[in-house]
Design an enzyme around this catalytic site. Structure first.
Site, short mmCIF file in Angstrom:
data_model
loop_
_atom_site.label_atom_id
_atom_site.label_comp_id
_atom_site.label_asym_id
_atom_site.label_seq_id
_atom_site.Cartn_x
_atom_site.Cartn_y
_atom_site.Cartn_z
N HIS A 1 28.90 39.90 31.99
CA HIS A 1 28.37 39.14 30.85
C HIS A 1 29.50 38.28 30.29
CE1 HIS A 1 24.47 41.28 30.38
NE2 HIS A 1 25.14 42.25 30.98
N ASP B 1 30.18 44.78 34.40
CA ASP B 1 29.39 44.64 33.18
C ASP B 1 30.24 44.05 32.04
OD1 ASP B 1 26.88 44.69 32.05
OD2 ASP B 1 26.84 46.83 31.64
N ASN B 2 30.10 44.58 30.84
CA ASN B 2 30.72 43.95 29.67
C ASN B 2 32.22 44.24 29.58
OD1 ASN B 2 27.81 44.78 29.18
ND2 ASN B 2 28.12 43.28 27.58
N GLU C 1 17.79 51.03 30.49
CA GLU C 1 19.17 51.34 30.12
C GLU C 1 19.18 52.32 28.94
OE1 GLU C 1 21.67 47.95 29.36
OE2 GLU C 1 23.44 49.18 29.01
#
Ligand SMILES: [Zn+2]
Length: 445
Positions: free
Chosen positions: A82, A338-339, A241
């Site tokens: 992201h 991911d983040n 999630e």
């Protein structure tokens, strides 16, 4: 320039002698492997490409350094990130570390700060981190609520062009499902198609957590499939999630894809709740996913950070989906970063080696390691339709990461900060960008 643990030759033709490559990442090499699954080889490089992979000790000693069994990996592929959210932590921390805390903190920051210059500064910083760590392909999700999509997607397009040849950049939309039932759906699908992206959403409604199956889920999901099919788009979804066993949209999506004979690629990320469901429900879901040829990407660091978090209560599970069971059914499974430094994950550095190391520990990919190295390299590259990335073979670009470590034990025990990254046969500068560069963007509070 940061010094790696050896000086890579600068000639157009040279060899990396006496190195070890993971057998799983070297299709086409036939040789006896070591006990932990490596080939002992000499790699000859010519004009930026891998000219030959020969048994160790067979290439002339004058052609390059003896690397004394150091591991050589291909460059990594990070399938799920992201980059539009990255590095906002100094101005948008997560108040309690929960998923809902992340959701609300990001929403407020997005509405206040996400103009093109802000996104581009953080996005480019992230790509520089990834590149220095030896990542050569990245797919990012882009928050695509209106009017954010019109701001973020052109930034992505600009950076994709700027980074072409160094990082292959792809993008997928991410937003809740309900906007797809409005005029926003086709508008966004057109925008995604224009940018060559993947269509994506989360399996929940605006502002809600991933609890149970959302009201009218099948209607929303049908709309998403229709929009993708009409434009020939692949799907890249954030699925279930949460740790709520009633969050069971994964099986519905898989069955829908089979029933519709969906022709695109179908990638699902997270799928956390599958791990807390009863065995018969798991079997049913995995069978449906295998039949629909679903690919799965797990985000172990982010999932372990967010899942099972309650104030002053020790988490009771690891938050990750059932990668072993999926792989055993022949499904393609990957791990991804991911983040990074945002409310969904406070840490991270766009380093896919770190992601792999953490995945090994969190998901117990070891003993035996088998071909799990593919989950951070070849498999995500295949899912991204990049057949020359994430593997070592004659004729491919010499995009290689050379580590001082000689075995999985050594590789997984140290940070490998002194790795040498070769791109097209040349060592790149592996200096990481300084956080201070972002002070003007995210401040230092
Ligand atoms: Zn994600």
């Amino acid at each position: 320039m940061t010094a790696g643990f050896f000086d890579a030759p600068r000639a157009a033709d040279f060899a990396l002698r006496n190195v070890r490559i993971p057998a799983a990442l070297a299709p086409g090499v036939a040789a006896p492997a070591t006990a932990d699954g490596h080939f002992n080889v000499d790699i000859a490089v010519s004009a930026g490409r891998i000219a030959d992979i020969a048994p160790a000790g067979t290439v002339d000693a004058t052609r390059g350094p003896d690397l004394r069994q150091s591991l050589v990996w291909p460059t990594f592929a990070d399938l799920h990130t992201h980059l539009d959210k990255g590095h906002i932590w100094p101005r948008a921390a997560n108040p309690d570390g929960t998923f809902y805390g992340a959701l609300t903190a990001v929403m407020a920051d997005r509405q206040q700060n996400w103009n093109a210059a802000d996104i581009e500064a953080r996005f480019d910083f992230a790509l520089r981190c990834a590149y220095a760590h030896g990542v050569s392909a990245v797919r990012t999700h882009l928050d695509s609520f209106s009017p954010q999509a019109e701001i973020s997607w052109p930034v992505f397009a600009r950076l994709r062009d700027k980074w072409a040849g160094r990082i292959a950049l792809q993008a997928s939309s991410i937003l809740a499902m309900d906007p797809f039932a409005t005029d926003e759906g086709p508008r966004l699908a057109d925008l995604v198609a224009r940018h060559g992206g993947q269509l994506g959403c989360v399996t929940r409604l605006s502002g809600e957590d991933h609890v149970g199956v959302p009201t009218n889920f099948d209607d929303y999901m049908t709309r998403v499939f229709e929009l993708a099919e009409a434009r020939g788009l692949d799907l890249d979804l954030h699925v279930d999630e949460s740790g709520d066993p009633e969050a069971r949209t994964m099986i519905r999506i898989a069955r829908m894809a089979t029933k519709r004979r969906f022709k695109g690629a179908l990638l699902m990320g997270h799928c956390c709740s599958l791990a807390v469901q009863p065995d018969d429900a798991i079997e049913e879901t995995l069978a449906a996913c295998a039949e629909a040829r679903v690919d799965v990407v797990s985000l172990p660091m982010c999932n372990m950070y967010l899942q099972g978090r309650e104030s002053a209560r020790t988490p009771r599970w690891r938050g990750v989906t059932l990668l072993h069971e999926m792989k055993a059914r022949g499904m393609r499974v990957a791990v991804a970063g991911d983040n990074v430094r945002d409310p969904f994950y406070a840490y991270g550095d766009h380093d896919m080696l770190e992601t792999f190391v953490q995945a090994v520990r969190i998901v117990q990919l070891d003993h035996p390691m088998g071909d799990w190295a593919k989950a951070a390299t070849m498999t995500p590259a295949d899912i991204m339709k990049l057949p020359a990335t994430g593997r070592i073979a004659r004729g491919l670009p010499a995009d290689l990461v050379v580590m001082r470590a000689r075995s999985y034990s050594e590789l997984l025990s140290r940070r490998q900060h002194d790795r040498v990254v070769l791109r097209d046969g040349k060592a790149i500068d592996t200096t990481l960008p300084d956080y201070r560069e972002l002070d003007a963007t995210v401040g230092m509070r």
